[in-house]
Scaffold this motif. Structure first.
Motif, mmCIF file in Angstrom:
data_model
loop_
_atom_site.group_PDB
_atom_site.id
_atom_site.type_symbol
_atom_site.label_atom_id
_atom_site.label_comp_id
_atom_site.label_asym_id
_atom_site.label_seq_id
_atom_site.Cartn_x
_atom_site.Cartn_y
_atom_site.Cartn_z
ATOM 1 N N LEU A 167 0.772 -1.261 0.045
ATOM 2 C CA LEU A 167 -0.037 0.060 -0.005
ATOM 3 C C LEU A 167 0.789 1.201 -0.159
ATOM 4 O O LEU A 167 1.941 1.357 0.626
ATOM 5 C CB LEU A 167 -0.958 -0.091 1.200
ATOM 6 N N ILE A 168 0.434 2.341 -0.708
ATOM 7 C CA ILE A 168 0.993 3.533 -0.888
ATOM 8 C C ILE A 168 0.082 4.654 -0.388
ATOM 9 O O ILE A 168 -0.979 4.811 -0.714
ATOM 10 C CB ILE A 168 1.389 3.745 -2.093
ATOM 11 N N ARG A 169 0.582 5.365 0.806
ATOM 12 C CA ARG A 169 0.024 6.538 1.274
ATOM 13 C C ARG A 169 -1.140 6.198 2.172
ATOM 14 O O ARG A 169 -1.669 4.952 2.333
ATOM 15 C CB ARG A 169 -0.318 7.494 0.280
ATOM 16 N N ASN A 200 6.990 4.620 0.672
ATOM 17 C CA ASN A 200 6.117 5.870 1.122
ATOM 18 C C ASN A 200 6.932 7.022 1.570
ATOM 19 O O ASN A 200 6.544 8.299 1.965
ATOM 20 C CB ASN A 200 5.287 5.239 2.356
ATOM 21 N N GLY A 201 8.158 6.940 1.696
ATOM 22 C CA GLY A 201 9.207 8.017 2.225
ATOM 23 C C GLY A 201 9.049 8.113 3.869
ATOM 24 O O GLY A 201 7.756 7.555 4.425
ATOM 25 N N LEU A 202 9.869 8.781 4.298
ATOM 26 C CA LEU A 202 9.871 9.012 6.070
ATOM 27 C C LEU A 202 8.683 9.575 6.402
ATOM 28 O O LEU A 202 8.048 9.204 7.742
ATOM 29 C CB LEU A 202 11.286 9.416 6.281
ATOM 30 N N SER A 203 8.473 10.674 6.010
ATOM 31 C CA SER A 203 7.327 11.596 6.470
ATOM 32 C C SER A 203 5.923 10.935 6.038
ATOM 33 O O SER A 203 5.090 10.854 7.326
ATOM 34 C CB SER A 203 7.306 12.803 5.606
ATOM 35 N N GLU A 204 5.577 10.434 5.153
ATOM 36 C CA GLU A 204 4.200 9.578 4.899
ATOM 37 C C GLU A 204 4.173 8.481 5.850
ATOM 38 O O GLU A 204 3.238 8.179 6.233
ATOM 39 C CB GLU A 204 4.118 9.397 3.362
ATOM 40 N N SER A 205 5.561 7.601 5.871
ATOM 41 C CA SER A 205 5.495 6.614 6.831
ATOM 42 C C SER A 205 5.157 6.876 8.126
ATOM 43 O O SER A 205 4.549 6.143 8.871
ATOM 44 C CB SER A 205 6.795 5.878 6.709
ATOM 45 N N PHE A 235 -4.407 2.864 3.376
ATOM 46 C CA PHE A 235 -4.326 2.086 4.736
ATOM 47 C C PHE A 235 -5.376 2.355 5.446
ATOM 48 O O PHE A 235 -5.911 1.400 5.989
ATOM 49 C CB PHE A 235 -3.129 2.559 5.325
ATOM 50 N N ARG A 236 -6.190 3.515 5.226
ATOM 51 C CA ARG A 236 -7.531 3.898 5.969
ATOM 52 C C ARG A 236 -8.381 2.837 5.939
ATOM 53 O O ARG A 236 -9.120 2.501 7.262
ATOM 54 C CB ARG A 236 -7.974 5.111 5.687
ATOM 55 N N PRO A 237 -8.947 2.238 4.868
ATOM 56 C CA PRO A 237 -10.177 1.253 4.871
ATOM 57 C C PRO A 237 -9.763 -0.101 5.868
ATOM 58 O O PRO A 237 -10.677 -0.421 6.377
ATOM 59 C CB PRO A 237 -10.458 0.789 3.541
#
Length: 94
Positions: A36-38, A61-66, A42-44
């Motif tokens: 999953l990306i972003r 996802n990168g550190l900030s988004e992770s 993940f939300r559902p």
């Protein structure tokens, strides 16, 4: 799966309802999210309490988004296991 005493089973998919059906059929923890990306993806899964452990792919996802995904998981009282197929050194390059 219970006789095998697994700590968790990694399961991937993009259909939260389908994975929820699997979740209801076992007492074994399910770990999910590597593909999953972003946060939006993940939300559902978190809202339906489908997964016991969220595996966040840090490189994608990168550190900030992770970090944001981890905060979202904490809101739903879900454990997090960061995933990085290339080692922590690759994370530092991002």
């Amino acid at each position: 799966l219970e006789p095998f005493g697994l700590y968790w089973l990694e399961a991937e998919g993009f259909d939260a309802d389908a994975l929820l059906t699997a979740r209801r059929g076992t007492l074994t923890r399910l770990c999910h999210g590597e593909a999953l990306i972003r946060r939006e993806q993940f939300r559902p899964f978190l809202e339906r309490h489908v997964t016991d452990v969220v595996m966040v792919e840090v490189l994608m996802n990168g550190l900030s988004e992770s970090r944001r995904i981890c905060e979202l998981a904490a809101h739903y009282d879900t454990m997090v296991s960061p995933h990085n197929y290339m080692s922590p050194l690759a994370t530092l390059e991002r």
